[in-house]
Design a protein around this motif. Structure first.
Motif, PDB file in Angstrom:
ATOM      1  N   ASP A  67      -0.565   7.672 -10.601  1.00 17.71           N
ATOM      2  CA  ASP A  67      -1.810   7.765 -11.353  1.00 17.71           C
ATOM      3  C   ASP A  67      -2.170   9.218 -11.606  1.00 17.71           C
ATOM      4  O   ASP A  67      -2.161  10.050 -10.697  1.00 17.71           O
ATOM      5  CB  ASP A  67      -2.932   7.064 -10.584  1.00 17.71           C
TER       6      ASP A  67
ATOM      7  N   THR B 138      -9.228   1.649  -7.891  1.00 15.15           N
ATOM      8  CA  THR B 138     -10.023   2.874  -7.998  1.00 15.15           C
ATOM      9  C   THR B 138      -9.146   4.055  -8.411  1.00 15.15           C
ATOM     10  O   THR B 138      -9.501   4.845  -9.295  1.00 15.15           O
ATOM     11  CB  THR B 138     -10.714   3.181  -6.662  1.00 15.15           C
ATOM     12  N   ARG B 139      -7.989   4.164  -7.776  1.00 18.68           N
ATOM     13  CA  ARG B 139      -7.084   5.272  -8.108  1.00 18.68           C
ATOM     14  C   ARG B 139      -6.497   5.108  -9.516  1.00 18.68           C
ATOM     15  O   ARG B 139      -6.352   6.085 -10.251  1.00 18.68           O
ATOM     16  CB  ARG B 139      -5.961   5.347  -7.066  1.00 18.68           C
TER      17      ARG B 139
ATOM     18  N   ARG C 207     -17.058   3.132  -6.128  1.00 19.69           N
ATOM     19  CA  ARG C 207     -16.156   4.266  -6.357  1.00 19.69           C
ATOM     20  C   ARG C 207     -15.513   4.236  -7.731  1.00 19.69           C
ATOM     21  O   ARG C 207     -14.761   5.150  -8.092  1.00 19.69           O
ATOM     22  CB  ARG C 207     -15.039   4.258  -5.303  1.00 19.69           C
TER      23      ARG C 207
ATOM     24  N   THR D  79      -4.633  13.967  -5.667  1.00 13.88           N
ATOM     25  CA  THR D  79      -5.548  13.147  -6.454  1.00 13.88           C
ATOM     26  C   THR D  79      -4.985  12.966  -7.863  1.00 13.88           C
ATOM     27  O   THR D  79      -4.152  13.767  -8.328  1.00 13.88           O
ATOM     28  CB  THR D  79      -6.929  13.803  -6.551  1.00 13.88           C
ATOM     29  N   PRO D  80      -5.433  11.930  -8.594  1.00 13.31           N
ATOM     30  CA  PRO D  80      -4.991  11.785  -9.981  1.00 13.31           C
ATOM     31  C   PRO D  80      -5.283  13.010 -10.832  1.00 13.31           C
ATOM     32  O   PRO D  80      -4.472  13.367 -11.691  1.00 13.31           O
ATOM     33  CB  PRO D  80      -5.779  10.556 -10.459  1.00 13.31           C
TER      34      PRO D  80
ATOM     35  N   THR E 136       0.841  -1.194   0.000  1.00 13.47           N
ATOM     36  CA  THR E 136       0.000   0.000   0.000  1.00 13.47           C
ATOM     37  C   THR E 136       0.879   1.248   0.000  1.00 13.47           C
ATOM     38  O   THR E 136       2.110   1.156   0.066  1.00 13.47           O
ATOM     39  CB  THR E 136      -0.929   0.026   1.227  1.00 13.47           C
TER      40      THR E 136
ATOM     41  N   ASP F 140      -8.680  -0.131  -3.428  1.00 17.54           N
ATOM     42  CA  ASP F 140      -8.197   1.246  -3.357  1.00 17.54           C
ATOM     43  C   ASP F 140      -7.255   1.549  -4.517  1.00 17.54           C
ATOM     44  O   ASP F 140      -7.333   2.623  -5.137  1.00 17.54           O
ATOM     45  CB  ASP F 140      -7.473   1.484  -2.030  1.00 17.54           C
ATOM     46  N   ARG F 141      -6.366   0.609  -4.816  1.00 17.20           N
ATOM     47  CA  ARG F 141      -5.390   0.817  -5.882  1.00 17.20           C
ATOM     48  C   ARG F 141      -6.075   0.828  -7.251  1.00 17.20           C
ATOM     49  O   ARG F 141      -5.733   1.627  -8.127  1.00 17.20           O
ATOM     50  CB  ARG F 141      -4.296  -0.245  -5.811  1.00 17.20           C
TER      51      ARG F 141
ATOM     52  N   GLU G  86       1.306  10.691  -2.246  1.00 21.47           N
ATOM     53  CA  GLU G  86       0.373  10.009  -1.365  1.00 21.47           C
ATOM     54  C   GLU G  86      -0.943  10.769  -1.206  1.00 21.47           C
ATOM     55  O   GLU G  86      -1.998  10.152  -0.996  1.00 21.47           O
ATOM     56  CB  GLU G  86       1.005   9.794   0.008  1.00 21.47           C
TER      57      GLU G  86
ATOM     58  N   ALA H 155      -9.120   6.147 -11.977  1.00 23.82           N
ATOM     59  CA  ALA H 155      -9.269   7.599 -11.898  1.00 23.82           C
ATOM     60  C   ALA H 155      -8.145   8.300 -12.651  1.00 23.82           C
ATOM     61  O   ALA H 155      -8.349   9.363 -13.258  1.00 23.82           O
ATOM     62  CB  ALA H 155      -9.299   8.051 -10.436  1.00 23.82           C
ATOM     63  N   GLY H 156      -6.952   7.712 -12.619  1.00 23.08           N
ATOM     64  CA  GLY H 156      -5.833   8.275 -13.360  1.00 23.08           C
ATOM     65  C   GLY H 156      -6.040   8.208 -14.866  1.00 23.08           C
ATOM     66  O   GLY H 156      -5.672   9.132 -15.599  1.00 23.08           O
TER      67      GLY H 156
END
Length: 358
Positions: free
Chosen positions: A75, A230-231, A262, A44-45, A18, A227-228, A41, A234-235
């Motif tokens: 991302d 989703t990000r 999400r 946001t993307p 993570t 979580d990974r 960290e 989003a990227g």
């Protein structure tokens, strides 16, 4: 019950990877006059993308060269810069576990023409004259994580992301045995079936369970993976790419189930699923269409669809009462045969990815 079913008592416990990309400490220590680097960290993307879009080409290349592991895994960074960064990261990493990732792309099968698209000059360089691989992410930590693109993301009208299940990492990402059980094999087959208007991403971007131990029966690794994922998606969207269709195999469908509410996706397609940690498709709280496939010979049928005290993943998404759209899989065989060329399931996957399925 779990200990006596499908060998779930065996296996090796894994620690989920993570946090921000490798190299973040050096990135944070970088002092560039007049430039505030986004925190890998916390940003946001969308914020990451705006930052890189505002840089000159020289400044972009400087960051790629000085911090390839951050740029290649962050991302929201434009696709082309991630390709360049991961080229450098792979060249600098001499671990034999990752040597194969620097080799030329070969297609789903020899001679099938399913190469890596129009990414010449942007992917991992080779000396063979074959098309370079388009590595969108490469994290050498732990068992290794990687994402590879088949097709041209920048011009694609449709994008698909393949999320694998257990026993997948950078070393097994494109193994030559059980090809259609690997993310690279699944993605290549789908790309060959859809053609140049669609780009397919093989995403091995989370820590997967090893074997059929408790990790496979619980949701802790899937939660971190959600979580990974989703990000990551989003990227893609922040980079101006179409919202993808997401294909989720086996334990990967647990990841997709936990990410669903999400996740910016047009369709969620689960295959060989042990459950999605939801009782019905409506309980996923997603605007994406939900599809499910399971062939009659898939051993996943031997896994009980329970969820008790954190063990098990709930109802079968392929069951009528779950409420997903059913995908034919009469010609698929076993747990890893859904993407095999010539199958009804692969034809249906291609129709969904291209937006032709209703």
């Amino acid at each position: 019950m779990v200990a006596g079913t499908a060998g779930w008592a065996s296996g090796t416990a894994q620690q989920a990877l993570t946090g921000p990309p490798p190299g973040t400490a050096a990135w944070r220590a970088e002092r560039v006059p007049g430039l505030d680097l986004p925190d890998p960290e916390r940003a946001t993307p969308a914020q990451v993308h705006r930052f890189f879009a505002g840089l000159t080409e020289d400044r972009q290349q400087e960051l790629v060269t000085r911090h390839p592991l951050v740029v290649g895994n962050l991302d929201g960074v434009p696709t082309e810069l991630r390709y360049r960064a991961n080229t450098l990261a792979l060249k600098a990493d001499h671990h034999p576990r990752y040597t194969h990732l620097s080799e030329a792309g070969q297609g789903a099968e020899a001679g099938d023409g399913a190469g890596t698209g129009d990414g010449a000059g942007t992917g991992t360089g080779t000396s063979s004259g074959a098309e370079p691989r388009q590595i969108l992410a490469f994290d050498p930590r732990g068992r290794g994580q990687v994402a590879e693109v088949f097709g041209d993301l920048r011009t694609a009208r449709h994008v698909a992301v393949v999320v694998p299940g257990s026993d997948i990492d950078a070393g097994t990402f494109d193994r030559t045995d059980d090809v259609y059980g690997t993310p690279a094999g699944m993605a290549k087959a789908l790309y060959a079936e859809t053609g140049p208007g669609t780009a397919v991403i093989a995403w091995a971007g989370y820590t997967t369970p090893v074997g059929l131990g408790l990790d496979a029966a619980t949701g802790s690794l899937a939660e971190a993976g959600a979580d990974r994922l989703t990000r990551f998606v989003a990227g893609l969207v922040a980079d101006g790419l179409p919202e993808p269709t997401v294909f989720c195999h086996s334990y990967g469908s647990v990841v997709c189930g936990l990410a669903a509410s999400r996740l910016a996706a047009t369709d969620l397609v689960v295959l060989g699923s042990p459950g999605m940690r939801a009782d019905t498709a409506a309980d996923l709280h997603t605007r994406a269409r939900v599809w499910a496939a399971k062939d009659a010979t898939d051993w996943i049928d031997n896994v009980p669809n329970i969820r008790v005290a954190g063990i098990g993943h709930g109802p079968d998404p392929a069951a009528p009462e779950f409420g997903a759209r059913r995908i034919p899989a009469h010609e698929a065989h076993g747990h890893t045969g859904y993407f095999a060329p010539g199958t009804d399931s692969l034809r249906a996957f291609a129709a969904i990815a291209e937006g032709r399925a209703r």
